[in-house]
Design a protein around this motif. Structure first.
Motif, PDB file in Angstrom:
ATOM      1  N   GLY A 192      41.965  42.770  27.681  1.00  0.00           N
ATOM      2  CA  GLY A 192      41.401  44.066  29.388  1.00  0.00           C
ATOM      3  C   GLY A 192      41.200  44.265  30.359  1.00  0.00           C
ATOM      4  O   GLY A 192      41.137  42.688  30.662  1.00  0.00           O
ATOM      5  N   ALA A 193      40.700  44.665  30.676  1.00  0.00           N
ATOM      6  CA  ALA A 193      40.601  45.167  31.935  1.00  0.00           C
ATOM      7  C   ALA A 193      39.342  44.397  32.427  1.00  0.00           C
ATOM      8  O   ALA A 193      37.882  44.943  31.436  1.00  0.00           O
ATOM      9  N   ALA A 194      39.650  44.236  33.965  1.00  0.00           N
ATOM     10  CA  ALA A 194      38.032  44.022  34.151  1.00  0.00           C
ATOM     11  C   ALA A 194      37.517  45.665  34.959  1.00  0.00           C
ATOM     12  O   ALA A 194      37.772  46.247  34.572  1.00  0.00           O
ATOM     13  N   GLY A 195      35.759  44.954  33.931  1.00  0.00           N
ATOM     14  CA  GLY A 195      35.286  46.716  34.631  1.00  0.00           C
ATOM     15  C   GLY A 195      34.647  46.630  36.550  1.00  0.00           C
ATOM     16  O   GLY A 195      35.786  45.944  36.780  1.00  0.00           O
ATOM     17  N   ASP A 196      34.076  47.454  36.461  1.00  0.00           N
ATOM     18  CA  ASP A 196      34.200  48.051  38.115  1.00  0.00           C
ATOM     19  C   ASP A 196      32.850  47.470  38.700  1.00  0.00           C
ATOM     20  O   ASP A 196      31.761  47.133  37.435  1.00  0.00           O
TER      21      ASP A 196
END
Length: 315
Positions: A192-196
């Motif tokens: 999954g995409a990394a957080g911000d």
């Protein structure tokens, strides 16, 4: 601290950014502990007002509060999970999650799903059903010098793991504003995409300039002769010194406007002004020539700057 920052400022959710700013300034005047030293409740009211303003003044933070993603303090709210989302899944960890208590960490929840899928794949370490989830956002605080905030700059922030991250400070950044660096938070799960990374900016004070919206405020000392005779003097601005004409007969407290010498926000074509408040300053030593001149002037001129004040007070 109030659960609803709108109520703390006496507003509704339909309030505009300008209404939020005006409500905050009005309440600060009535609750700031420095202005009301004899009011024991002033400090608590001021803290609640400031906290509410911190949430609502930034459009992105306000939108996240309205969406229920953060609470009135700016802290992340845990994402809601429903039994129906997992009841039909072979990876049903809802009961384990519930047994762990309502305060469980969402990160632990996702890790448990990954472990369940790994076991379902025969312990091969695969994810079987292809589960993935985005990483958590990471929050940081960054103190920025006043001029870097209004003019724009780049600073580096050191992360807990010792790595450094370059943070671009947009032109016109305000105190309490949150900057978002996409993909710079915690790693995602299962691809999954990394957080911000969410950077909350604390703008430092300046010894000369103050800021109000997009305007820069400055108190400019002038001499007695400059006030009486007028003339052109040099005044500092955030972009360097400029010439300023002092009108003849200027008094302390008079405010002059330098158009277009204020703050420009990133992506905006408009620029604020600089407001220059004049302050007459006597020389450190009054010599005999000045003293004799003023004594003679006083004898032949009648001028009472307090006459209207006394008349208005009825005395």
């Amino acid at each position: 601290m109030p659960d609803d920052p709108y109520k703390a400022l006496g507003l509704t959710k339909t309030a505009t950014a300008d209404e939020i700013k005006k409500a905050y300034r009005k309440l600060v005047r009535t609750s700031h502990p420095d202005l009301h030293p004899d009011d024991p409740g002033a400090e608590a009211r001021f803290k609640a007002i400031a906290a509410a303003h911190d949430v609502l003044k930034d459009p992105e933070t306000r939108a996240r509060f309205d969406a229920g993603e953060i609470d009135a303090t700016g802290a992340e709210r845990p994402k809601r999970e429903y039994y129906r989302d997992f009841a039909d899944s072979s990876d049903n960890v809802y009961q384990q999650r519930r047994a762990a208590g309502a305060q469980g960490n969402p990160k632990d929840f996702f890790e448990e799903i990954l472990r369940q899928r790994a076991r379902g794949a025969g312990g091969s370490g695969g994810f079987g059903g292809g589960f993935s989830a985005p990483g958590q956002d990471a929050r940081y605080n960054l103190e920025v010098p006043f001029l870097d905030a209004v003019r724009g700059a780049e600073q580096r922030i050191t992360l807990p793991d010792g790595q450094s991250l370059a943070v671009k400070i947009p032109q016109g950044t305000e105190d309490g504003q949150t900057l978002r660096l996409r993909g710079k938070g915690e790693a995602g799960y299962g691809g999954g995409a990394a957080g911000d990374a969410l950077i909350t900016v604390k703008v430092g004070e300046h010894s000369v300039f103050r800021r109000e919206g997009d305007d820069i405020l400055l108190t400019l000392p002038i001499t007695i002769d400059e006030a009486v005779l007028g003339g052109k003097v040099s005044a500092p601005t955030i972009d360097g010194p400029v010439g300023l004409t002092i009108p003849k007969g200027a008094s302390s407290g008079r405010t002059l406007r330098l158009r277009g010498r204020g703050v420009t926000r990133a992506g905006s074509k408009t620029k604020g002004d600089q407001m220059v408040e004049l302050k007459i300053v006597s020389p450190p030593e009054v010599d005999a020539a000045l003293s004799d001149f003023l004594m003679e002037w006083r004898k032949t001129h009648e001028f009472d700057p307090r006459a209207d004040l006394m008349k208005g007070a009825g005395t």
